[in-house]
Design a protein around this motif. Structure first.
Motif, PDB file in Angstrom:
ATOM      1  N   ASN A 104      23.668  -9.404  -7.003  1.00 18.58           N
ATOM      2  CA  ASN A 104      25.070 -10.938  -6.991  1.00 18.58           C
ATOM      3  C   ASN A 104      25.769 -10.067  -5.463  1.00 18.58           C
ATOM      4  N   LEU A 105      25.856  -8.590  -5.586  1.00 15.14           N
ATOM      5  CA  LEU A 105      26.844  -8.432  -4.603  1.00 15.14           C
ATOM      6  C   LEU A 105      25.908  -9.508  -2.595  1.00 15.14           C
ATOM      7  N   GLN A 106      24.989  -9.089  -2.481  1.00 18.02           N
ATOM      8  CA  GLN A 106      24.320 -10.205  -2.317  1.00 18.02           C
ATOM      9  C   GLN A 106      24.176 -11.925  -2.557  1.00 18.02           C
ATOM     10  N   TYR A 107      24.201 -12.353  -3.259  1.00 20.49           N
ATOM     11  CA  TYR A 107      23.570 -13.678  -3.419  1.00 20.49           C
ATOM     12  C   TYR A 107      24.821 -13.775  -3.777  1.00 20.49           C
ATOM     13  N   GLY A 108      25.440 -13.367  -4.711  1.00 20.96           N
ATOM     14  CA  GLY A 108      26.587 -13.964  -5.314  1.00 20.96           C
ATOM     15  C   GLY A 108      27.937 -14.127  -4.627  1.00 20.96           C
ATOM     16  N   TRP A 109      28.017 -13.643  -2.992  1.00 26.73           N
ATOM     17  CA  TRP A 109      28.893 -13.578  -1.919  1.00 26.73           C
ATOM     18  C   TRP A 109      29.255 -14.832  -2.021  1.00 26.73           C
ATOM     19  N   THR A 110      28.698 -15.703  -1.644  1.00 29.46           N
ATOM     20  CA  THR A 110      28.470 -17.070  -1.030  1.00 29.46           C
ATOM     21  C   THR A 110      29.565 -18.465  -2.315  1.00 29.46           C
ATOM     22  N   ALA A 113      39.734 -18.594 -13.857  1.00 27.18           N
ATOM     23  CA  ALA A 113      40.482 -17.153 -14.088  1.00 27.18           C
ATOM     24  C   ALA A 113      40.736 -17.035 -12.690  1.00 27.18           C
ATOM     25  N   GLY A 114      40.316 -17.255 -12.039  1.00 26.36           N
ATOM     26  CA  GLY A 114      39.961 -16.966 -10.330  1.00 26.36           C
ATOM     27  C   GLY A 114      39.486 -15.852  -9.666  1.00 26.36           C
ATOM     28  N   TYR A 115      39.287 -16.273  -8.942  1.00 24.08           N
ATOM     29  CA  TYR A 115      38.149 -14.978  -8.326  1.00 24.08           C
ATOM     30  C   TYR A 115      38.171 -13.844  -8.359  1.00 24.08           C
ATOM     31  N   GLU A 116      39.735 -13.370  -8.228  1.00 22.65           N
ATOM     32  CA  GLU A 116      40.356 -12.054  -8.032  1.00 22.65           C
ATOM     33  C   GLU A 116      39.597 -11.489  -9.819  1.00 22.65           C
ATOM     34  N   TYR A 117      40.123 -12.079 -10.272  1.00 19.16           N
ATOM     35  CA  TYR A 117      40.329 -11.221 -11.664  1.00 19.16           C
ATOM     36  C   TYR A 117      38.188 -11.809 -12.222  1.00 19.16           C
ATOM     37  N   THR A 118      37.623 -12.619 -11.438  1.00 16.45           N
ATOM     38  CA  THR A 118      36.018 -12.448 -11.405  1.00 16.45           C
ATOM     39  C   THR A 118      35.004 -10.971 -10.863  1.00 16.45           C
ATOM     40  N   PHE A 119      35.906 -10.966  -9.310  1.00 17.20           N
ATOM     41  CA  PHE A 119      35.577  -9.566  -8.521  1.00 17.20           C
ATOM     42  C   PHE A 119      35.553  -8.677  -9.076  1.00 17.20           C
ATOM     43  N   GLN A 120      37.410  -8.547  -9.933  1.00 17.75           N
ATOM     44  CA  GLN A 120      36.762  -7.309 -10.912  1.00 17.75           C
ATOM     45  C   GLN A 120      36.058  -6.713 -12.281  1.00 17.75           C
ATOM     46  N   LEU A 130      33.873  -0.487  -7.060  1.00 15.03           N
ATOM     47  CA  LEU A 130      34.486  -0.184  -6.170  1.00 15.03           C
ATOM     48  C   LEU A 130      35.041  -1.423  -4.709  1.00 15.03           C
ATOM     49  N   GLY A 131      33.389  -1.150  -4.927  1.00 12.83           N
ATOM     50  CA  GLY A 131      33.468  -2.650  -3.587  1.00 12.83           C
ATOM     51  C   GLY A 131      34.478  -3.977  -4.027  1.00 12.83           C
ATOM     52  N   TRP A 132      33.901  -4.332  -5.177  1.00 11.76           N
ATOM     53  CA  TRP A 132      34.095  -5.840  -5.727  1.00 11.76           C
ATOM     54  C   TRP A 132      35.665  -5.536  -6.216  1.00 11.76           C
ATOM     55  N   VAL A 133      35.866  -4.308  -6.716  1.00 10.32           N
ATOM     56  CA  VAL A 133      37.802  -4.059  -6.951  1.00 10.32           C
ATOM     57  C   VAL A 133      38.328  -4.344  -6.017  1.00 10.32           C
ATOM     58  N   MET A 134      37.474  -3.786  -4.642  1.00  8.61           N
ATOM     59  CA  MET A 134      38.569  -3.710  -3.177  1.00  8.61           C
ATOM     60  C   MET A 134      38.395  -5.121  -2.941  1.00  8.61           C
ATOM     61  N   ASN A 135      37.818  -6.136  -3.257  1.00 14.48           N
ATOM     62  CA  ASN A 135      36.918  -7.466  -2.519  1.00 14.48           C
ATOM     63  C   ASN A 135      38.404  -7.708  -3.476  1.00 14.48           C
ATOM     64  N   ALA A 136      38.707  -7.948  -5.162  1.00 13.98           N
ATOM     65  CA  ALA A 136      39.733  -8.274  -5.185  1.00 13.98           C
ATOM     66  C   ALA A 136      40.959  -8.568  -5.480  1.00 13.98           C
ATOM     67  N   HIS A 137      41.329  -7.338  -4.550  1.00 12.89           N
ATOM     68  CA  HIS A 137      42.701  -6.610  -4.333  1.00 12.89           C
ATOM     69  C   HIS A 137      42.531  -7.458  -2.370  1.00 12.89           C
ATOM     70  N   ALA A 138      42.150  -6.947  -1.801  1.00 15.77           N
ATOM     71  CA  ALA A 138      42.223  -7.779  -0.345  1.00 15.77           C
ATOM     72  C   ALA A 138      42.719  -8.089   0.239  1.00 15.77           C
ATOM     73  N   ASP A 139      44.225  -8.082   0.507  1.00 16.80           N
ATOM     74  CA  ASP A 139      44.794  -9.459   0.708  1.00 16.80           C
ATOM     75  C   ASP A 139      45.242  -9.398   2.663  1.00 16.80           C
ATOM     76  N   ASN A 140      43.900  -8.248   3.413  1.00 16.85           N
ATOM     77  CA  ASN A 140      43.802  -8.324   4.655  1.00 16.85           C
ATOM     78  C   ASN A 140      42.539  -8.200   4.790  1.00 16.85           C
ATOM     79  N   LEU A 141      42.174  -8.606   6.885  1.00  9.94           N
ATOM     80  CA  LEU A 141      40.514  -8.936   6.598  1.00  9.94           C
ATOM     81  C   LEU A 141      40.228  -7.475   6.738  1.00  9.94           C
TER      82      LEU A 141
END
Length: 428
Positions: free
Chosen positions: A35-41, A171-178, A98-109
């Motif tokens: 999913n790190l690759q194929y679920g990103w979209t 539940a939102g993308y943030e919760y899903t990432f985490q 950790l990478g996906w948890v960071m995605n959940a909380h990323a508020d800048n590029l």
């Protein structure tokens, strides 16, 4: 006959640690990073809706992930050869989560891009280890083992894409990432605890039809040989040729005016033609990896390459000629994936046959950078297809694939046979 000591006699471990179980663990780990690759979209639009950074800027994160995941595999493979699979996969589990948890909380590029680097390193740790282990555990079935492992990389996304999409909606993308980041990381980490250094079982017989070296080459030694660069160029050519077409299936269907045509499945539900085709494409892409790996174990690597690469070229020409028809589009598009996805099983097996198994993880990782090199060529398709002229893309991709198939049989085969013969003579 090649004699090996059994796992149990070398490690004192139970039969739970036999090579098929180890292969199974590797496949599950691969499924967990898919999913790190194929679920990103699935996350791109929700992120853009919240922050309005623009899809192009968000997709840079995906490009960073692919390049890091690809180009660092040689280093991660070296670590596996030196320290064994357990610590490397455990590290991969932590970084992938950790990478996906960071995605959940990323508020800048910037944070989003750093998260891509972190998850890319994690995915590379798992990918390089799983493929390297498969090659070492199965000297008699390298193609099949590498193919099953590579197939796991797609299976994970196939199993979880609907739950991820549903969770994003509810539940939102943030919760899903985490949630999925932590869940996938925990599963990989637990499995890493059961993984041991590969030891092929006693009494393994490597088929004489598989030309295999008795000497072990390090990655530094390998890249100095002409035969490696012939293999590398073929990998780049086929990967680029296939990617130029497979990465553009959506735009192709849209330009042909058939993307949204309704298709009724045998279950009675109706889907857009493009959605249905992509589902079939992914099944073919996964199925072909163990299938062609198995075939290459039976008839030889280069013979299989010639069959599938030429088949890829013919499928591309068929899609070019008949793809405007919805039925033929659903026939030839999956065939393109069926003849293309096997590169991720045949080339690692060929690498291990040619340069030995002691450094198989690092060597296969070095060869795997060809995927990253090929990805840099793919944008050519956008230039060639200007104005919806896909004929040029299909023609170029088909020519590349057919030439690669013929080159594998008539150029690579004699060069590789001679190289292995000379290396085995030195060994004796």
């Amino acid at each position: 006959m090649t004699n090996y000591q059994s796992v149990a006699s070398n490690t004192g471990e139970s039969a739970f640690y036999n090579r098929w179980m180890q292969l199974f663990f590797g496949i599950i780990c691969m499924a967990m990073i898919a999913n790190l690759q194929y679920g990103w979209t699935l996350f791109v639009n929700p992120i853009n809706t919240k922050y309005h950074w623009g899809k192009a800027a968000i997709q840079i994160s995906f490009s960073i992930f692919v390049l890091v995941e690809t180009w660092l595999v040689p280093v991660e493979g070296w670590l596996v050869d030196r320290f064994g699979p357990r610590p490397v996969i455990a590290l991969g589990a932590i970084l992938a989560a950790l990478g996906w948890v960071m995605n959940a909380h990323a508020d800048n590029l910037t944070i989003l891009y750093i998260a891509a680097v972190v998850s890319g390193v994690g995915a590379g740790c798992v990918y390089g280890t799983a493929v390297g282990n498969a090659l070492k555990w199965f000297p008699d079935k390298r193609g099949l083992a590498a193919g099953l492992t590579a197939a796991g990389f797609g299976a994970g996304a196939a199993l979880t894409v609907i739950p991820i999409a549903n969770m994003i909606q509810t539940a939102g993308y943030e919760y899903t990432f985490q949630f999925f980041g932590v869940a996938q990381g925990v599963i990989i980490f637990i499995l890493s605890l059961f993984m041991i250094r590969p030891h092929a079982p006693q009494g393994i017989i490597i088929p004489t039809r598989i030309v295999s070296v008795k000497k072990d080459f390090t990655s530094a030694q390998m890249i100095k040989t002409p035969v490696f660069w012939v293999i590398y160029i073929l990998f780049v050519a086929v990967a680029a040729g296939g990617l130029m077409a497979t990465a553009q299936i959506g735009p192709i269907a849209k330009d042909y005016g058939i993307a949204k045509l309704p298709v009724t499945t045998w279950l009675g539900n109706t889907l857009p033609l493009l959605t249905m085709t992509l589902a079939i494409d992914n099944l073919c892409n996964g199925f072909t990896r163990p299938l062609c790996g198995f075939i290459s174990d039976r008839i030889g690597r280069e013979n299989t390459m010639m069959l599938v690469f030429v088949g890829e070229g013919l499928a591309l020409l068929g899609l070019m000629q008949f793809g405007h028809d919805p039925v033929w589009f659903m026939v030839f598009a999956p065939m393109v994936f069926l003849f293309w996805g096997e590169i991720f099983s045949i080339f690692p097996a060929t690498c291990a046959d040619t340069f030995g198994i002691k450094h198989a993880a690092a060597n296969a990782g070095t060869l795997y950078t060809a995927k990253g090199t090929a990805s840099l060529i793919v944008p050519i398709a956008s230039v060639l297809s200007a104005g919806g002229n896909w004929h040029r893309v299909f023609m170029l991709s088909a020519i590349i694939s057919i030439l690669a198939g013929l080159s594998a049989r008539f150029i690579l085969s004699p060069i590789r046979t001679r190289f292995i013969h000379d290396a085995n003579q030195e060994k004796e």
